[in-house]
Motif scaffolding. Structure first.
Motif, PDB file in Angstrom:
ATOM      1  N   LYS A 257       0.558  -0.954   0.475  1.00 14.22           N
ATOM      2  CA  LYS A 257      -0.314  -0.233  -0.514  1.00 14.22           C
ATOM      3  C   LYS A 257       0.512   1.356   0.241  1.00 14.22           C
ATOM      4  CE  LYS A 257      -3.602   2.342   2.811  1.00 14.22           C
ATOM      5  NZ  LYS A 257      -4.952   2.242   3.967  1.00 14.22           N
ATOM      6  N   GLY A 258       0.601   2.559  -0.902  1.00 15.00           N
ATOM      7  CA  GLY A 258       1.322   3.597  -1.020  1.00 15.00           C
ATOM      8  C   GLY A 258       2.331   3.267  -1.760  1.00 15.00           C
ATOM      9  N   ALA A 259       2.518   1.807  -1.913  1.00 18.10           N
ATOM     10  CA  ALA A 259       4.247   1.939  -3.236  1.00 18.10           C
ATOM     11  C   ALA A 259       3.176   2.669  -4.791  1.00 18.10           C
ATOM     12  CB  ALA A 259       3.637   0.364  -3.279  1.00 18.10           C
ATOM     13  N   LEU A 260       3.905   2.933  -5.074  1.00 19.51           N
ATOM     14  CA  LEU A 260       4.133   3.325  -7.540  1.00 19.51           C
ATOM     15  C   LEU A 260       4.231   2.927  -7.689  1.00 19.51           C
ATOM     16  CD1 LEU A 260       3.296   5.157  -9.430  1.00 19.51           C
ATOM     17  CD2 LEU A 260       4.853   6.862  -8.503  1.00 19.51           C
ATOM     18  N   VAL A 261       4.152   2.061  -9.349  1.00 16.14           N
ATOM     19  CA  VAL A 261       4.876   1.285 -10.231  1.00 16.14           C
ATOM     20  C   VAL A 261       4.519   2.238 -11.670  1.00 16.14           C
ATOM     21  CG1 VAL A 261       2.983  -0.346 -11.169  1.00 16.14           C
ATOM     22  CG2 VAL A 261       4.982  -0.881 -11.739  1.00 16.14           C
ATOM     23  N   MET A 262       5.824   2.298 -12.553  1.00 14.85           N
ATOM     24  CA  MET A 262       5.287   2.979 -13.477  1.00 14.85           C
ATOM     25  C   MET A 262       6.236   2.440 -14.179  1.00 14.85           C
ATOM     26  SD  MET A 262       6.834   7.109 -11.960  1.00 14.85           S
ATOM     27  CE  MET A 262       6.354   8.218 -13.197  1.00 14.85           C
ATOM     28  N   PHE A 263       5.389   2.358 -15.601  1.00 16.36           N
ATOM     29  CA  PHE A 263       6.099   1.315 -16.706  1.00 16.36           C
ATOM     30  C   PHE A 263       5.872   1.941 -18.085  1.00 16.36           C
ATOM     31  CE2 PHE A 263       2.025   0.060 -15.188  1.00 16.36           C
ATOM     32  CZ  PHE A 263       1.327  -0.176 -16.485  1.00 16.36           C
ATOM     33  N   ASN A 264       6.991   1.137 -19.217  1.00 12.84           N
ATOM     34  CA  ASN A 264       6.560   1.755 -20.105  1.00 12.84           C
ATOM     35  C   ASN A 264       5.488   1.505 -20.755  1.00 12.84           C
ATOM     36  OD1 ASN A 264       6.414   1.784 -23.155  1.00 12.84           O
ATOM     37  ND2 ASN A 264       8.588   1.840 -23.556  1.00 12.84           N
ATOM     38  N   ALA A 265       4.343   2.753 -20.854  1.00 14.19           N
ATOM     39  CA  ALA A 265       3.148   2.431 -21.493  1.00 14.19           C
ATOM     40  C   ALA A 265       2.229   1.574 -22.943  1.00 14.19           C
ATOM     41  CB  ALA A 265       2.448   3.957 -21.512  1.00 14.19           C
ATOM     42  N   ASN A 266       3.527   1.445 -23.363  1.00 16.57           N
ATOM     43  CA  ASN A 266       3.828   0.737 -24.716  1.00 16.57           C
ATOM     44  C   ASN A 266       4.002  -0.754 -24.624  1.00 16.57           C
ATOM     45  OD1 ASN A 266       4.974  -0.257 -27.571  1.00 16.57           O
ATOM     46  ND2 ASN A 266       2.887   1.428 -28.214  1.00 16.57           N
ATOM     47  N   CYS A 267       4.263  -1.402 -23.319  1.00 16.40           N
ATOM     48  CA  CYS A 267       4.400  -3.080 -23.017  1.00 16.40           C
ATOM     49  C   CYS A 267       2.818  -3.495 -23.377  1.00 16.40           C
ATOM     50  CB  CYS A 267       5.266  -3.280 -21.781  1.00 16.40           C
ATOM     51  SG  CYS A 267       7.032  -2.371 -22.269  1.00 16.40           S
ATOM     52  N   VAL A 268       3.122  -4.132 -23.674  1.00 11.25           N
ATOM     53  CA  VAL A 268       1.590  -5.182 -22.863  1.00 11.25           C
ATOM     54  C   VAL A 268       1.016  -5.836 -22.114  1.00 11.25           C
ATOM     55  CG1 VAL A 268       0.447  -6.992 -23.801  1.00 11.25           C
ATOM     56  CG2 VAL A 268       1.904  -6.301 -25.396  1.00 11.25           C
ATOM     57  N   HIS A 269       0.067  -5.075 -20.802  1.00 11.70           N
ATOM     58  CA  HIS A 269      -0.050  -5.787 -19.859  1.00 11.70           C
ATOM     59  C   HIS A 269      -1.328  -5.548 -19.524  1.00 11.70           C
ATOM     60  CE1 HIS A 269      -0.689  -1.169 -20.260  1.00 11.70           C
ATOM     61  NE2 HIS A 269      -1.198  -1.538 -18.659  1.00 11.70           N
ATOM     62  N   ARG A 270      -1.832  -6.130 -18.427  1.00  5.62           N
ATOM     63  CA  ARG A 270      -3.146  -6.543 -17.646  1.00  5.62           C
ATOM     64  C   ARG A 270      -3.648  -6.423 -16.399  1.00  5.62           C
ATOM     65  NH1 ARG A 270      -4.144 -13.262 -18.653  1.00  5.62           N
ATOM     66  NH2 ARG A 270      -2.749 -13.968 -18.287  1.00  5.62           N
ATOM     67  N   GLY A 271      -4.368  -5.576 -16.239  1.00  5.65           N
ATOM     68  CA  GLY A 271      -5.200  -6.736 -14.097  1.00  5.65           C
ATOM     69  C   GLY A 271      -4.905  -7.737 -14.157  1.00  5.65           C
ATOM     70  N   THR A 272      -4.468  -8.610 -13.699  1.00  6.79           N
ATOM     71  CA  THR A 272      -5.018 -10.098 -13.522  1.00  6.79           C
ATOM     72  C   THR A 272      -6.309 -10.196 -12.360  1.00  6.79           C
ATOM     73  OG1 THR A 272      -3.009 -10.135 -12.281  1.00  6.79           O
ATOM     74  CG2 THR A 272      -2.405 -10.581 -14.317  1.00  6.79           C
ATOM     75  N   ALA A 273      -6.406 -11.729 -12.101  1.00  8.94           N
ATOM     76  CA  ALA A 273      -8.041 -12.066 -12.414  1.00  8.94           C
ATOM     77  C   ALA A 273      -7.594 -11.580 -10.364  1.00  8.94           C
ATOM     78  CB  ALA A 273      -8.090 -13.259 -12.315  1.00  8.94           C
ATOM     79  N   ASN A 274      -8.396 -10.573  -9.261  1.00  8.79           N
ATOM     80  CA  ASN A 274      -8.674 -10.704  -7.758  1.00  8.79           C
ATOM     81  C   ASN A 274      -9.390 -12.193  -7.341  1.00  8.79           C
ATOM     82  OD1 ASN A 274      -8.769 -10.092  -5.135  1.00  8.79           O
ATOM     83  ND2 ASN A 274     -10.104  -8.150  -5.860  1.00  8.79           N
ATOM     84  N   LEU A 275      -8.305 -13.071  -6.577  1.00  9.27           N
ATOM     85  CA  LEU A 275      -8.573 -13.952  -6.011  1.00  9.27           C
ATOM     86  C   LEU A 275      -8.948 -14.115  -4.824  1.00  9.27           C
ATOM     87  CD1 LEU A 275      -6.055 -16.266  -8.160  1.00  9.27           C
ATOM     88  CD2 LEU A 275      -8.329 -15.509  -8.567  1.00  9.27           C
ATOM     89  N   SER A 276      -8.805 -12.615  -4.346  1.00  9.77           N
ATOM     90  CA  SER A 276      -8.801 -12.325  -2.629  1.00  9.77           C
ATOM     91  C   SER A 276     -10.940 -12.319  -2.063  1.00  9.77           C
ATOM     92  CB  SER A 276      -8.095 -11.121  -2.484  1.00  9.77           C
ATOM     93  OG  SER A 276      -8.364 -10.301  -2.510  1.00  9.77           O
ATOM     94  N   LYS A 277     -10.950 -11.836  -0.764  1.00 12.27           N
ATOM     95  CA  LYS A 277     -12.045 -11.704  -1.008  1.00 12.27           C
ATOM     96  C   LYS A 277     -12.388  -9.966  -0.437  1.00 12.27           C
ATOM     97  CE  LYS A 277     -13.214 -16.289   1.027  1.00 12.27           C
ATOM     98  NZ  LYS A 277     -13.123 -16.866   2.477  1.00 12.27           N
ATOM     99  N   VAL A 278     -11.696  -9.818  -0.918  1.00 13.14           N
ATOM    100  CA  VAL A 278     -11.619  -8.272  -0.382  1.00 13.14           C
ATOM    101  C   VAL A 278     -11.276  -6.932  -2.102  1.00 13.14           C
ATOM    102  CG1 VAL A 278     -11.236  -7.541   1.576  1.00 13.14           C
ATOM    103  CG2 VAL A 278      -9.170  -8.114   0.050  1.00 13.14           C
ATOM    104  N   ASP A 279     -11.871  -5.975  -2.529  1.00 11.35           N
ATOM    105  CA  ASP A 279     -11.255  -5.450  -3.451  1.00 11.35           C
ATOM    106  C   ASP A 279     -10.088  -4.452  -3.845  1.00 11.35           C
ATOM    107  OD1 ASP A 279     -14.247  -6.202  -4.352  1.00 11.35           O
ATOM    108  OD2 ASP A 279     -14.681  -3.729  -3.461  1.00 11.35           O
ATOM    109  N   ARG A 280      -9.753  -4.985  -4.571  1.00 13.52           N
ATOM    110  CA  ARG A 280      -8.281  -3.863  -5.178  1.00 13.52           C
ATOM    111  C   ARG A 280      -8.222  -2.529  -6.142  1.00 13.52           C
ATOM    112  NH1 ARG A 280      -6.625  -6.267  -9.949  1.00 13.52           N
ATOM    113  NH2 ARG A 280      -7.373  -4.227 -10.622  1.00 13.52           N
ATOM    114  N   PRO A 281      -8.781  -1.705  -4.949  1.00  8.66           N
ATOM    115  CA  PRO A 281      -8.620  -0.298  -5.877  1.00  8.66           C
ATOM    116  C   PRO A 281      -7.157   0.694  -6.091  1.00  8.66           C
ATOM    117  CG  PRO A 281      -8.991   0.082  -3.419  1.00  8.66           C
ATOM    118  CD  PRO A 281      -8.420  -1.238  -3.458  1.00  8.66           C
TER     119      PRO A 281
END
Length: 296
Positions: A257-281
């Motif tokens: 929590k509180g961390a930041l990831v910065m990455f090349n916007a032209n890299c192929v990426h995706r948000g993966t499945a949330n397998l937990s019981k809580v939301d991930r904002p």
């Protein structure tokens, strides 16, 4: 290409899908400062469940900001930019403090509308919702007719605007990509499935702030470095062979929590499945070339 660690019998190549649902973060605590020059597998608790090669890669790309109120930013900005140019990805710890996160989440709760009447809270079939706070005129998203800051987003705006500790703003300014096309809270609700693979821009940087601890269960962003992508260095063309020997082909942006990831916007990426019981904002910013330059 990553190889198998024969001594431990653990594959160091990142899987094409999410880690098994029974994988859980280690209780091992982080010790000492993580530097982008480090090759130590000592990483945050959220990263500890990743394969060994990914842990070592995270140690290389992680920069830890001081938690003091004021500090000299120049060396940290340079370190982050060097890391981005080398690895096309950088994780910055302590990018937001708890007060800032609470303030931003308050805006999110106030503006969230799951009825789908506006772009705020529009929820798709994959169980994700987005709260758009800022929208440049170059953005043509569905039902996003507003331009600029949405009324009621003052708390997010105060954190987004430059301040004494806004290292990420200095990074994008110095890299020549100060145009912010979109500021949006994207929540992967419990049980959401993985997004499709995509890129965010022809050239630029995507910045994602963790509003909660993001381990392998909560669906971290996955980045694929083996698909050709535009270099962040304007003097270079496409990168076609990943990041080179000794680095991962794909990796998950697991972070506290509180961390930041910065990455090349032209890299192929995706948000993966949330397998937990809580939301991930997460708070997402598209940092790119001026909108008049897009496509050139």
């Amino acid at each position: 290409m990553a190889k198998k660690n024969k001594s431990k019998g653990v594959s160091t190549k990142t899987s094409n899908s999410n880690l098994p649902s029974n994988s859980s973060p280690s209780k091992k605590k982080t010790t000492g400062k993580l530097s982008s020059e480090s090759t130590s597998p000592t990483v945050t608790e959220q990263v500890a469940a990743l394969p060994i090669a990914d842990q070592q890669f995270h140690a290389k790309i992680t920069v830890t900001l001081p938690t003091t109120a004021y500090f000299k930013k120049e060396s940290y900005v340079s370190q982050i930019i060097d890391t981005l140019h080398t690895y096309n990805m950088c994780i910055i710890l302590n990018a937001l403090n708890s007060t800032e996160i609470t303030s931003m989440m308050l805006n999110y709760d106030q503006l969230l509308d799951l009825n789908g009447v506006t772009a705020i809270g529009e929820k798709d079939a994959s169980k994700r919702s987005g709260t758009r706070f800022y929208n440049c005129r170059c953005q043509q998203g569905p039902k996003c007719g507003f331009k600029g800051w949405r009324d009621g987003a003052e708390n997010v705006r105060s954190v987004y605007e430059p301040s004494n500790n806004s290292v990420w703003r200095d990074v994008i300014d110095r890299m020549g990509i100060p145009h912010i096309a979109r500021v949006e809270m994207v929540t992967g609700h419990s049980g959401c499935r993985a997004q499709g693979w995509h890129v965010d821009a022809l050239r630029g940087v995507t910045a994602i702030f963790a509003m909660t601890d993001i381990d392998t269960q909560k669906g971290p962003t996955e980045i694929n470095f083996m698909e050709a992508f535009t270099s962040l260095d304007l003097r270079k063309g496409k990168c076609k062979n990943g990041l080179g020997a000794g680095n991962v082909d794909k990796t998950f942006a697991a972070m506290p929590k509180g961390a930041l990831v910065m990455f090349n916007a032209n890299c192929v990426h995706r948000g993966t499945a949330n397998l937990s019981k809580v939301d991930r904002p997460v708070l997402v910013l598209d940092c790119s070339a001026d909108c008049g330059m897009v496509g050139k």
